[in-house]
Write a protein that holds these residues in place. Structure first.
Motif, short mmCIF file in Angstrom:
data_model
loop_
_atom_site.label_atom_id
_atom_site.label_comp_id
_atom_site.label_asym_id
_atom_site.label_seq_id
_atom_site.Cartn_x
_atom_site.Cartn_y
_atom_site.Cartn_z
N ILE A 14 0.84 -1.22 0.00
CA ILE A 14 0.00 0.00 0.00
C ILE A 14 0.87 1.25 0.00
CG2 ILE A 14 -1.84 1.26 1.15
CD1 ILE A 14 -2.64 -1.28 2.58
N ASP A 15 1.94 1.20 0.79
CA ASP A 15 2.83 2.38 0.85
C ASP A 15 3.50 2.63 -0.50
OD1 ASP A 15 2.62 3.43 3.56
OD2 ASP A 15 3.36 1.46 4.18
N MET A 17 2.33 1.84 -3.37
CA MET A 17 1.29 2.37 -4.26
C MET A 17 1.03 3.84 -3.96
SD MET A 17 -2.17 3.15 -4.11
CE MET A 17 -3.08 2.09 -2.99
N LEU A 18 0.92 4.16 -2.66
CA LEU A 18 0.59 5.55 -2.28
C LEU A 18 1.67 6.53 -2.75
CD1 LEU A 18 -0.78 5.11 1.37
CD2 LEU A 18 -2.03 6.11 -0.57
N ARG A 21 1.75 6.80 -6.60
CA ARG A 21 0.66 7.62 -7.14
C ARG A 21 0.94 9.11 -6.98
NH1 ARG A 21 -5.41 5.81 -7.37
NH2 ARG A 21 -5.17 3.58 -7.79
N VAL A 22 1.49 9.47 -5.83
CA VAL A 22 1.81 10.88 -5.61
C VAL A 22 2.89 11.34 -6.58
CG1 VAL A 22 2.74 12.55 -3.95
CG2 VAL A 22 1.08 10.85 -3.18
N LYS A 25 1.66 11.98 -10.08
CA LYS A 25 0.92 13.23 -10.29
C LYS A 25 1.81 14.27 -10.98
CE LYS A 25 -2.91 12.23 -8.04
NZ LYS A 25 -4.01 11.83 -8.94
N LYS A 113 5.19 10.02 6.69
CA LYS A 113 4.02 9.49 5.98
C LYS A 113 2.76 10.08 6.61
CE LYS A 113 6.15 5.10 4.76
NZ LYS A 113 6.16 3.66 5.07
N PRO A 114 1.67 10.31 5.94
CA PRO A 114 1.56 10.10 4.50
C PRO A 114 2.24 11.23 3.71
CG PRO A 114 -0.47 11.01 5.37
CD PRO A 114 0.43 10.80 6.54
N VAL A 115 2.83 10.85 2.57
CA VAL A 115 3.44 11.87 1.71
C VAL A 115 2.32 12.50 0.89
CG1 VAL A 115 5.11 12.32 -0.11
CG2 VAL A 115 5.57 10.55 1.60
N SER A 116 2.10 13.78 1.13
CA SER A 116 0.99 14.45 0.42
C SER A 116 1.49 14.99 -0.92
CB SER A 116 0.44 15.58 1.28
OG SER A 116 1.42 16.59 1.40
N ILE A 117 0.55 15.33 -1.73
CA ILE A 117 0.91 15.91 -3.04
C ILE A 117 1.66 17.22 -2.82
CG2 ILE A 117 -0.12 16.96 -5.10
CD1 ILE A 117 -2.34 14.72 -4.73
N GLU A 118 1.27 17.95 -1.77
CA GLU A 118 1.93 19.21 -1.46
C GLU A 118 3.40 18.97 -1.06
OE1 GLU A 118 0.97 22.10 -2.17
OE2 GLU A 118 2.76 22.98 -1.26
N ARG B 282 1.66 4.15 14.07
CA ARG B 282 1.44 5.22 13.12
C ARG B 282 1.49 4.74 11.67
NH1 ARG B 282 3.33 9.41 10.45
NH2 ARG B 282 1.91 11.17 10.43
N SER B 286 -0.91 6.24 8.88
CA SER B 286 -0.43 7.12 7.81
C SER B 286 -0.94 6.63 6.45
CB SER B 286 1.09 7.18 7.83
OG SER B 286 1.64 5.96 7.38
N ARG B 287 -1.07 5.30 6.33
CA ARG B 287 -1.61 4.74 5.09
C ARG B 287 -3.05 5.20 4.88
NH1 ARG B 287 0.17 -0.55 6.96
NH2 ARG B 287 2.37 0.02 6.94
N GLY B 290 -3.07 8.72 3.78
CA GLY B 290 -2.64 8.83 2.38
C GLY B 290 -3.76 8.44 1.44
N GLU B 293 -6.44 11.07 1.22
CA GLU B 293 -6.05 12.22 0.39
C GLU B 293 -6.18 11.89 -1.10
OE1 GLU B 293 -2.59 14.79 1.26
OE2 GLU B 293 -2.08 14.45 -0.85
N LEU B 294 -5.78 10.65 -1.44
CA LEU B 294 -5.87 10.26 -2.84
C LEU B 294 -7.33 10.28 -3.32
CD1 LEU B 294 -3.28 7.41 -3.49
CD2 LEU B 294 -3.34 9.73 -4.41
#
Lengths: 131, 339
Positions: A14-15, A17-18, A21-22, A25, A113-118, B282, B286-287, B290, B293-294
């Protein structure tokens, strides 16, 4: 086309993928290279002809067997022909981890984490390595 | 001649009535108020003393009484009146014995034939004053002995060269379980586990260069029953009966050490909990954040119903709330520091 490859190392699908995806973008036609283990990534970084000369690595810290710290130590002690820049990506909010990461010269950032688009936008705009 | 106005309680012990009368006359020549008690024998004197303990200022003692004489008599009277000066008045000059009697604690030794009022008066006054000073010395010596003996902490003295114990106090006897005799036949190496000896020799070596009071360090000492305790040792140089020695004070910190150990273990566990919070708890959170947000930035999200958008917003807020809690716990545990 970029003159670098983006590598993501994380033991959780999942990580991967996340983060992928960012990243995507910002680089629409580019798919980052994903690794579920640090040893596999090390193997390719040192031996594979398919990776580009310059690598930008998003590295998880807390992984079983071969952790992010092990990866950084290996990179520090073993010279490679490739140019490797590392951004640590961790769920840790522990300050001591951040301090520990500072001793590696090739670590250019430390993201929670989470790594945001910003977050990604700031890195790409501010770090010269993406040019 | 001006007479002494002070009141003196004087005990005359003499079997010769003529001599007693003469001595009294001499006393009355120089002292306005001599309060005189008379005894004809040791037995008689003993009775008077026992009825009036700590009463007499001075004892004038004839050396040959019908029931006791000489050294035995001196010892017996001195035992009954340890704090009172004793002046011997005798008819027989015996230089050797007069010297010996001074060693027994006698204040003065006078020949009756040579006696006159002034000589007797002087002898009495000197004897009383000298005895005061001696008594003070004795009581001050006792005070210092008490400070050593009654100290609630173990104290001992050991000789630098031989490492033998020269003196130990009661607390040391109680704490270590060896009696005084045993201690005095031992060396300071005998109260340590064998593996501690190198540290001891090192400390002794270091002590050579130190002057004055110092903390020699923290050591392990072994009691008679084999129990080992952690101790802080303070030492100072002392000249003990002519021997170059160290006086040492022991502070048992076994309990303190255990306490610190327990706190350190607890602290380590807390750090582990902090680590688990930061890394393990965490990670899935955090997942979730994330993923939410997506969902919000994907094109299709515009097609979601308002109701569903609202639900997603609630999930997002809950995740952020949980994230804040985890961060707070991590920060709090990171603040725990012992300097």
């Amino acid at each position: 086309m970029t003159n670098f490859d983006i590598v993501i190392i994380d033991d959780k699908e999942i990580d991967l993928m996340l983060i992928s995806r960012v990243v995507m973008k910002f680089f629409h036609d580019y798919k980052p290279i994903e690794y579920l283990s640090g040893t596999k990534a090390i193997n390719d970084i040192y031996n594979s002809p398919h990776l580009k000369q310059k690598l930008i690595v998003f590295l998880d810290i807390n992984m079983p067997e071969f952790s992010g710290w092990d990866f950084l130590e290996f990179l520090l002690k073993t010279p490679t022909k490739r140019v490797v820049h590392v951004c640590i990506v961790t769920s840790s909010v522990n300050l001591s981890d951040k301090k520990l990461a500072e001793k590696y010269p090739f670590v250019f950032d430390f993201l929670e984490k989470p790594v945001s688009i910003e977050d990604m936008r700031q890195i790409i705009e501010n770090q010269a390595i993406f040019n | 001649m001006i007479k002494d106005r002070k009141e003196y309680q004087i005990l005359i012990v003499d079997d010769n009535k003529g001599d007693r009368v003469l001595i009294e006359a001499y006393l009355e020549d120089t002292i306005i108020l001599p309060k005189i008690s008379e005894a004809e024998s040791f037995f008689h004197a003993k009775k008077i003393i026992e009825n009036n303990p700590n009463f007499f200022d001075v004892v004038l003692l004839d050396l040959s009484l019908p029931d006791l004489s000489g050294e035995g008599l001196i010892r017996s009277i001195a035992e009954l009146l340890p704090e009172t000066p004793i002046i011997i008045l005798t008819g027989y000059p015996d230089v050797d014995f007069s010297r010996k009697s001074l060693k027994l604690g006698i204040a003065d030794y006078q020949l009756k034939d040579e006696l006159n009022p002034l000589a007797l008066y002087k002898s009495i006054i000197y004897a009383i004053e000298r005895k005061k000073v001696t008594n003070q010395l004795i009581s001050s010596e006792k005070r210092y002995k008490d400070l050593f003996q009654l100290s609630p902490m173990p104290i001992w003295v050991y000789e630098k060269v031989t490492l033998k114990f020269l003196a130990v106090n009661k607390s040391a006897v109680e704490t270590y379980g060896f009696n005084e005799g045993e201690f005095l036949s031992m060396k300071i190496t005998d109260i340590r586990p064998v593996e501690e000896l190198p540290a001891l020799y090192q400390a002794i070596q270091n002590d050579l260069s130190k002057k004055g009071i110092n903390l020699s360090g923290v050591f392990k000492h072994q009691k008679r029953n084999g129990e080992v305790m952690d101790v802080e040792v303070y030492a100072n140089d002392i000249d003990f009966n002519g021997k170059s020695a160290k006086i040492v004070l022991i502070n048992d910190i076994t309990f303190k050490s255990k306490y610190i150990q327990a706190i350190e273990t607890q602290n380590k566990k807390l750090k582990e909990i902090a680590w688990i919070q930061s890394h393990i708890v965490r990670a899935p959170l955090s997942r979730m954040m994330g993923l939410i947000e997506l969902i919000n930035v994907e094109e299709e999200s515009n097609n979601l119903s308002d109701d569903l958008k609202q639900l997603i917003q609630f999930i997002r807020e809950s995740a952020i709330e949980l994230d804040e809690i985890v961060r707070d716990i991590t920060i709090r545990t990171e603040q725990i520091k012992i300097d």
